[in-house]
Enzyme design. Structure first.
Site, PDB file in Angstrom:
ATOM      1  N   SER A  23       0.850  -1.169   0.000  1.00  0.00           N
ATOM      2  CA  SER A  23       0.000   0.000   0.000  1.00  0.00           C
ATOM      3  C   SER A  23       0.901   1.239   0.000  1.00  0.00           C
ATOM      4  O   SER A  23       1.731   1.403   0.882  1.00  0.00           O
ATOM      5  CB  SER A  23      -0.874  -0.038   1.266  1.00  0.00           C
ATOM      6  OG  SER A  23      -1.633   1.131   1.393  1.00  0.00           O
ATOM      7  N   LYS A  28      -1.057  -0.809  -4.406  1.00  0.00           N
ATOM      8  CA  LYS A  28      -2.282  -0.069  -4.051  1.00  0.00           C
ATOM      9  C   LYS A  28      -1.910   1.375  -3.787  1.00  0.00           C
ATOM     10  O   LYS A  28      -1.017   1.662  -2.981  1.00  0.00           O
ATOM     11  CB  LYS A  28      -2.898  -0.719  -2.814  1.00  0.00           C
ATOM     12  CG  LYS A  28      -3.828   0.152  -1.991  1.00  0.00           C
ATOM     13  CD  LYS A  28      -4.653  -0.699  -1.045  1.00  0.00           C
ATOM     14  CE  LYS A  28      -4.788  -0.100   0.337  1.00  0.00           C
ATOM     15  NZ  LYS A  28      -5.588  -0.962   1.231  1.00  0.00           N
ATOM     16  N   LYS A  81      -2.982   5.045  -2.434  1.00  0.00           N
ATOM     17  CA  LYS A  81      -3.945   5.790  -1.627  1.00  0.00           C
ATOM     18  C   LYS A  81      -4.371   7.010  -2.432  1.00  0.00           C
ATOM     19  O   LYS A  81      -3.515   7.689  -3.027  1.00  0.00           O
ATOM     20  CB  LYS A  81      -3.294   6.220  -0.310  1.00  0.00           C
ATOM     21  CG  LYS A  81      -3.027   5.060   0.629  1.00  0.00           C
ATOM     22  CD  LYS A  81      -4.338   4.501   1.172  1.00  0.00           C
ATOM     23  CE  LYS A  81      -4.096   3.431   2.227  1.00  0.00           C
ATOM     24  NZ  LYS A  81      -5.361   2.959   2.827  1.00  0.00           N
ATOM     25  N   ASP A 118      -7.233   3.087  -3.041  1.00  0.00           N
ATOM     26  CA  ASP A 118      -7.990   3.057  -1.787  1.00  0.00           C
ATOM     27  C   ASP A 118      -8.223   4.488  -1.324  1.00  0.00           C
ATOM     28  O   ASP A 118      -7.279   5.243  -1.088  1.00  0.00           O
ATOM     29  CB  ASP A 118      -7.191   2.284  -0.721  1.00  0.00           C
ATOM     30  CG  ASP A 118      -7.955   2.135   0.598  1.00  0.00           C
ATOM     31  OD1 ASP A 118      -9.123   2.570   0.667  1.00  0.00           O
ATOM     32  OD2 ASP A 118      -7.381   1.565   1.553  1.00  0.00           O
ATOM     33  N   GLU A 171     -11.187   0.756  -3.753  1.00  0.00           N
ATOM     34  CA  GLU A 171     -11.505   0.397  -2.368  1.00  0.00           C
ATOM     35  C   GLU A 171     -12.133   1.569  -1.608  1.00  0.00           C
ATOM     36  O   GLU A 171     -11.573   2.666  -1.565  1.00  0.00           O
ATOM     37  CB  GLU A 171     -10.197  -0.049  -1.688  1.00  0.00           C
ATOM     38  CG  GLU A 171     -10.337  -0.521  -0.261  1.00  0.00           C
ATOM     39  CD  GLU A 171      -8.997  -1.040   0.291  1.00  0.00           C
ATOM     40  OE1 GLU A 171      -8.060  -1.304  -0.507  1.00  0.00           O
ATOM     41  OE2 GLU A 171      -8.898  -1.167   1.524  1.00  0.00           O
ATOM     42  N   ASP A 207     -13.981  -2.017   2.516  1.00  0.00           N
ATOM     43  CA  ASP A 207     -13.106  -2.235   3.665  1.00  0.00           C
ATOM     44  C   ASP A 207     -13.885  -1.761   4.906  1.00  0.00           C
ATOM     45  O   ASP A 207     -14.573  -2.560   5.568  1.00  0.00           O
ATOM     46  CB  ASP A 207     -11.803  -1.436   3.445  1.00  0.00           C
ATOM     47  CG  ASP A 207     -10.857  -1.404   4.633  1.00  0.00           C
ATOM     48  OD1 ASP A 207     -11.227  -1.858   5.714  1.00  0.00           O
ATOM     49  OD2 ASP A 207      -9.717  -0.889   4.493  1.00  0.00           O
ATOM     50  N   LYS A 229     -10.227  -7.624   7.285  1.00  0.00           N
ATOM     51  CA  LYS A 229      -9.283  -7.341   8.362  1.00  0.00           C
ATOM     52  C   LYS A 229      -9.895  -7.915   9.633  1.00  0.00           C
ATOM     53  O   LYS A 229     -10.979  -7.485  10.046  1.00  0.00           O
ATOM     54  CB  LYS A 229      -9.093  -5.828   8.545  1.00  0.00           C
ATOM     55  CG  LYS A 229      -8.401  -5.133   7.386  1.00  0.00           C
ATOM     56  CD  LYS A 229      -8.342  -3.635   7.633  1.00  0.00           C
ATOM     57  CE  LYS A 229      -7.694  -2.921   6.448  1.00  0.00           C
ATOM     58  NZ  LYS A 229      -7.905  -1.466   6.510  1.00  0.00           N
ATOM     59  N   GLY A 252      -4.486  -4.709   5.762  1.00  0.00           N
ATOM     60  CA  GLY A 252      -3.423  -4.515   6.747  1.00  0.00           C
ATOM     61  C   GLY A 252      -3.675  -3.286   7.592  1.00  0.00           C
ATOM     62  O   GLY A 252      -4.339  -2.335   7.161  1.00  0.00           O
TER      63      GLY A 252
END
Ligand code: SMG
Ligand code: MG
Length: 368
Positions: free
Chosen positions: A135, A161, A163, A189, A214, A239, A263, A291
């Protein structure tokens, strides 16, 4: 099994580089480490809550408080404790899934250690090593972002991934796609940073062939996620919205997502995480392991979870070195884009006494 005592510890682990998301910038991982003493031996766990209640309503010192004030006294009073009994015993206390997950994880570790069984085997794992991604936080410049992605691809990560947030979405994604080509598995995400009125803008991400988008909208807003899913080609992954297997079933029925990030802390424990996996499997929907900048304890347990058959996409389970120079356990490394699932009993790892002591900022003991 009887619970005889517990130790709550705060550890403080500086990050190798600041990690910026739409929620803010993190420079240190403060974690809560739990050690349970039982009639059959000890069990270790960590609580993945953050310092501040921004990703979720939980926060670290609040989690420690609910564990010491309500959860442990209840479990210390029980004659027979087993992993599945933890959620039942704590069921009368509302919320606090990350705190509950930590307690259940420590009981799982103690109980499986005593039985000589690994967490992966117990949960129904089918892989000895799992594919992993990384990430990548928001950076000041596109050049800086490209440098990081290059470094992680060279390290072998199988999925990147990014952000995103309003003002940092189309351009960075375009730059990464153009620089590294169409074969890189890429996701984004948003950590809830968008609103329904951004749907047209978010559709602009469709041209980049992302594996998934996400959590663009607020956790409780399944409706907007369903609206976006109806008009976007890129699959929507949830998520923050998924806090139980029941939520997962609701979100899938409403068409709010077609992929789920699991998660354990967010859903109240590894056993509920397994149930989310099972619901997704029943719908033919892939899942992957999220994570929370875990210490080696949570990383080990997440690897066990990610060894289940429905975990079909690389998880946010990066090498220890992606976050920390020193961890409380031995480090995990990436080889050919995979990390090995610990093979020993329980979660398969224990803290190294020296590192644990060096990184600990406070210790508290609880007895019946
Ligand atoms: O452990 O590699 C990790 C972190 C992965 O991006 C990551 N986690 O929303 O998925 C997520 C975030 C939550 C933590 S940052 C607020
Ligand atoms: Mg996320």
């Amino acid at each position: 099994m009887k619970l005889c005592g517990a130790e709550l510890r705060f550890v403080s682990m500086p990050l190798v580089t600041p990690f910026r998301t739409s929620l803010g910038t993190q420079t240190v991982r403060n974690a809560l480490v739990l050690r349970l003493e039982t009639s059959q031996g000890e069990g270790w766990a960590e609580c993945v809550a953050d310092d501040e209640p921004d990703y979720s309503p939980e926060y670290l010192t609040g989690a420690a408080d609910v564990i010491r004030r309500f959860f442990l006294p209840r479990l210390l009073a029980m004659e027979e404790l087993d992993p599945a009994g933890v959620a039942v015993a704590l069921g009368g206390f509302r919320g606090h899934p990350m705190a509950k997950s930590a307690v259940e994880m420590a009981v799982l570790d103690a109980s499986l250690r005593a039985a000589g069984m690994g967490l992966s085997a117990y949960l129904g794992g089918v892989r000895r090593r799992v594919p992993v991604g990384v990430s990548v936080g928001i950076t000041d410049t596109i050049d800086e972002l490209l440098g990081l992605v290059d470094k992680y691809l060279t390290a072998g990560y199988l999925r990147i991934k990014l952000k995103i947030e309003p003002g940092w979405d189309i351009e960075p994604v375009r730059a990464v796609r153009e620089t590294f080509g169409p074969s890189v598995a890429l996701t984004v995400d948003a950590n809830t940073a968008y609103r329904q009125s951004d749907i047209r803008h978010l559709r602009g991400l469709d041209e980049f062939g992302l594996l998934l988008v996400e959590q663009p909208f607020a956790p409780e807003n399944l409706h907007s996620h369903a609206r976006l899913a109806a008009v976007m080609e890129t699959p929507i992954c949830l998520d923050e919205s998924i806090t139980s297997a029941h939520d997962a079933a609701t979100a899938l029925r409403q068409g709010a997502c077609s992929i789920i990030n699991i998660k354990p802390g967010r859903v109240g424990g590894y056993l509920e995480a397994r149930r989310v996996h099972d619901v997704a499997q029943a719908h033919g929907v892939p899942v992957w392991c999220g994570g929370m900048l875990e210490t080696g304890l949570g990383r080990a347990a997440n690897l066990a979870l990610a060894s289940l058959p429905g975990f079909q996409l690389p998880g946010d389970i990066s090498a220890t070195a992606r976050y920390f120079t020193e961890d409380i356990t031995a480090p995990f490394a990436v080889a050919e884009g995979h990390i090995e699932v610990p093979a020993g009993p329980g979660i398969g790892i224990t803290p190294s006494a020296d590192s644990l002591d060096r990184l600990t900022t406070s210790i508290e003991r609880l007895t019946p």
